[in-house]
Design a protein around this motif. Structure first.
Motif, PDB file in Angstrom:
ATOM      1  N   GLU A 134     -23.206  52.421  21.535  1.00 29.16           N
ATOM      2  CA  GLU A 134     -23.722  53.831  22.018  1.00 29.16           C
ATOM      3  C   GLU A 134     -23.435  54.765  21.166  1.00 29.16           C
ATOM      4  O   GLU A 134     -22.822  54.793  20.025  1.00 29.16           O
ATOM      5  N   LYS A 135     -23.604  56.202  21.509  1.00 31.62           N
ATOM      6  CA  LYS A 135     -23.558  57.243  20.707  1.00 31.62           C
ATOM      7  C   LYS A 135     -22.029  57.278  20.319  1.00 31.62           C
ATOM      8  O   LYS A 135     -21.036  57.467  21.484  1.00 31.62           O
ATOM      9  N   GLY A 136     -21.680  57.312  19.067  1.00 30.95           N
ATOM     10  CA  GLY A 136     -20.188  57.560  18.898  1.00 30.95           C
ATOM     11  C   GLY A 136     -19.374  56.164  18.848  1.00 30.95           C
ATOM     12  O   GLY A 136     -18.041  56.347  18.891  1.00 30.95           O
ATOM     13  N   LYS A 137     -19.797  55.015  19.184  1.00 30.49           N
ATOM     14  CA  LYS A 137     -19.009  53.813  19.238  1.00 30.49           C
ATOM     15  C   LYS A 137     -19.870  52.574  19.078  1.00 30.49           C
ATOM     16  O   LYS A 137     -20.843  52.564  19.400  1.00 30.49           O
TER      17      LYS A 137
ATOM     18  N   VAL B 134     -19.133  48.314  18.904  1.00 32.44           N
ATOM     19  CA  VAL B 134     -18.057  47.222  19.326  1.00 32.44           C
ATOM     20  C   VAL B 134     -18.545  45.698  19.109  1.00 32.44           C
ATOM     21  O   VAL B 134     -19.754  45.672  19.350  1.00 32.44           O
TER      22      VAL B 134
ATOM     23  N   VAL C  51     -13.673  47.572  17.228  1.00 30.26           N
ATOM     24  CA  VAL C  51     -14.341  48.818  17.684  1.00 30.26           C
ATOM     25  C   VAL C  51     -14.116  49.811  16.599  1.00 30.26           C
ATOM     26  O   VAL C  51     -13.189  50.207  15.937  1.00 30.26           O
ATOM     27  N   TYR C  52     -15.357  50.204  16.441  1.00 32.86           N
ATOM     28  CA  TYR C  52     -15.580  51.340  15.430  1.00 32.86           C
ATOM     29  C   TYR C  52     -16.111  52.664  16.247  1.00 32.86           C
ATOM     30  O   TYR C  52     -16.919  52.810  16.926  1.00 32.86           O
ATOM     31  N   GLU C  53     -15.062  53.684  16.064  1.00 30.92           N
ATOM     32  CA  GLU C  53     -15.394  55.081  16.368  1.00 30.92           C
ATOM     33  C   GLU C  53     -15.243  56.226  15.389  1.00 30.92           C
ATOM     34  O   GLU C  53     -14.588  55.900  14.306  1.00 30.92           O
ATOM     35  N   GLY C  54     -15.472  57.581  15.755  1.00 32.06           N
ATOM     36  CA  GLY C  54     -15.170  58.512  14.784  1.00 32.06           C
ATOM     37  C   GLY C  54     -16.563  59.352  14.297  1.00 32.06           C
ATOM     38  O   GLY C  54     -17.553  58.903  14.721  1.00 32.06           O
TER      39      GLY C  54
ATOM     40  N   ILE D   1     -19.573  56.939  12.756  1.00 31.14           N
ATOM     41  CA  ILE D   1     -20.214  56.508  13.732  1.00 31.14           C
ATOM     42  C   ILE D   1     -20.899  57.625  14.675  1.00 31.14           C
ATOM     43  O   ILE D   1     -22.166  57.503  14.905  1.00 31.14           O
ATOM     44  N   ASN D   2     -20.316  58.634  14.816  1.00 33.96           N
ATOM     45  CA  ASN D   2     -20.969  59.794  15.316  1.00 33.96           C
ATOM     46  C   ASN D   2     -22.256  60.402  14.752  1.00 33.96           C
ATOM     47  O   ASN D   2     -23.410  60.734  15.270  1.00 33.96           O
TER      48      ASN D   2
ATOM     49  N   ASN E 299     -25.983  58.737  14.362  1.00 34.43           N
ATOM     50  CA  ASN E 299     -27.000  58.810  15.326  1.00 34.43           C
ATOM     51  C   ASN E 299     -28.111  59.562  14.974  1.00 34.43           C
ATOM     52  O   ASN E 299     -29.438  59.602  15.420  1.00 34.43           O
TER      53      ASN E 299
END
Length: 307
Positions: free
Chosen positions: A250-253, A255, A265-268, A271-272, A275
């Motif tokens: 999903e946007k910004g994430k 898994v 889990v990848y965030e930050g 990843i943002n 998009n």
């Protein structure tokens, strides 16, 4: 004389009793044999039914690329509706086929014909949201999910005795036609944000990170704007056993889930900012070897995608 007659009568009675017992015993044995044969026949029929299984994977929204060339020297590709007849296609069957003993689809790849921008061959599915169309894809903001049950059936070893690596799932980036023109790219290819490897019996995840977190929205479209991360190995060793892999974005994430119990889990910001790209899922056998005589077989028992 009377004693002799009585003796004869006694002998006759014993004789008839013996015949009767033998007859009953024979019937009982025959009845038992009959029941045993019926059970064996039922068991054999049951086993025959078990040995013929058809894959339930829906291929209508996938295109397959194979490690052998067509008459133009490019890898053979099948998309819907042709891909639905893969089981009877003689050109396809050696590399993408059913295993009727367990209901899986087998992906076989070896060093041979390659696609553009790579040195490795593949027997791999490419998602097509609209069957037959590569131009309709999805962004992380729109989101997506892919889940599969699979196993490595066979894989060769290198000269050092280590198993060759295989990419079994991907999320690949794609430039829109407008983005392609904007940066003067020769095709719509963009980096893969996700590569999932079978690596010496473990599941290894690789993703992309920005070299410069403040890069502008034009330069970010270039391959050179991105670098590989250091990678992550799930603790569990899957070896040659069946396992499940699920990818949720999903946007910004992003898994990745192994066997419904281990998570990466990848965030930050990386990843943002991803998009900006369109994406598509890939699954199968992207074989990571050029060694002579090397090959791998990957089995998929289940595969589903949703958006």
């Amino acid at each position: 004389m009377k004693i002799f007659q009585k003796y004869n009568v006694f002998v006759l009675i014993v004789f008839f009793v013996a015949i009767n017992v033998h007859s009953q015993t024979t019937r009982a044995v025959q009845k038992t044999k009959s029941k045993t044969e019926v059970k064996k026949n039922k068991k054999n029929k049951k086993n025959k039914k078990k040995k013929t299984k058809i894959s339930k994977i829906d291929l209508s929204h996938w295109k397959v690329t194979l490690p052998v060339a067509n008459d133009k020297g490019k890898p053979i590709e099948l998309e819907s509706p042709e891909i639905l007849d893969y089981a009877t296609n003689e050109k396809v069957k050696p590399y993408f086929y059913n295993d009727s003993t367990d209901g899986s689809i087998v992906f076989y790849a070896f060093p041979n014909t390659t696609t553009a921008n790579t040195k490795y061959s593949r027997s791999e599915l490419r998602e097509q949201m609209v069957p037959g169309d590569n131009n309709t894809n999805w962004t992380f903001e729109q989101g997506g999910r892919m889940k599969g049950k699979l196993a490595i059936e066979e894989v060769t070893k290198d000269a050092d005795g280590k198993y060759h690596r295989v990419i079994i799932m991907q999320i690949h980036g794609r430039l829109t036609n407008e983005q392609k023109e904007l940066i003067g790219a020769k095709d719509n290819n963009a980096p893969p944000i996700l590569k999932i490897y079978w690596d010496k019996g473990k599941i290894r995840v690789k993703t992309k990170v920005l070299k410069n977190k403040s890069v502008n929205n034009t330069a970010i479209l270039l391959d050179d704007a991105w670098d590989d991360d250091e990678g992550y190995n799930f603790p569990t060793e899957v070896g040659f056993r069946k396992f499940t892999l699920e990818v949720k974005v999903e946007k910004g994430k992003m898994v990745i889930i192994l066997n419904n119990s281990e998570y990466a889990v990848y965030e930050g910001i990386d990843i943002n900012r991803w998009n900006i790209f369109e994406n598509y899922f890939k699954a199968g056998n992207y074989f990571q070897s050029k060694d002579e005589g090397s090959y791998a077989k990957v089995k998929y028992y289940e595969l589903e995608v949703s958006h």
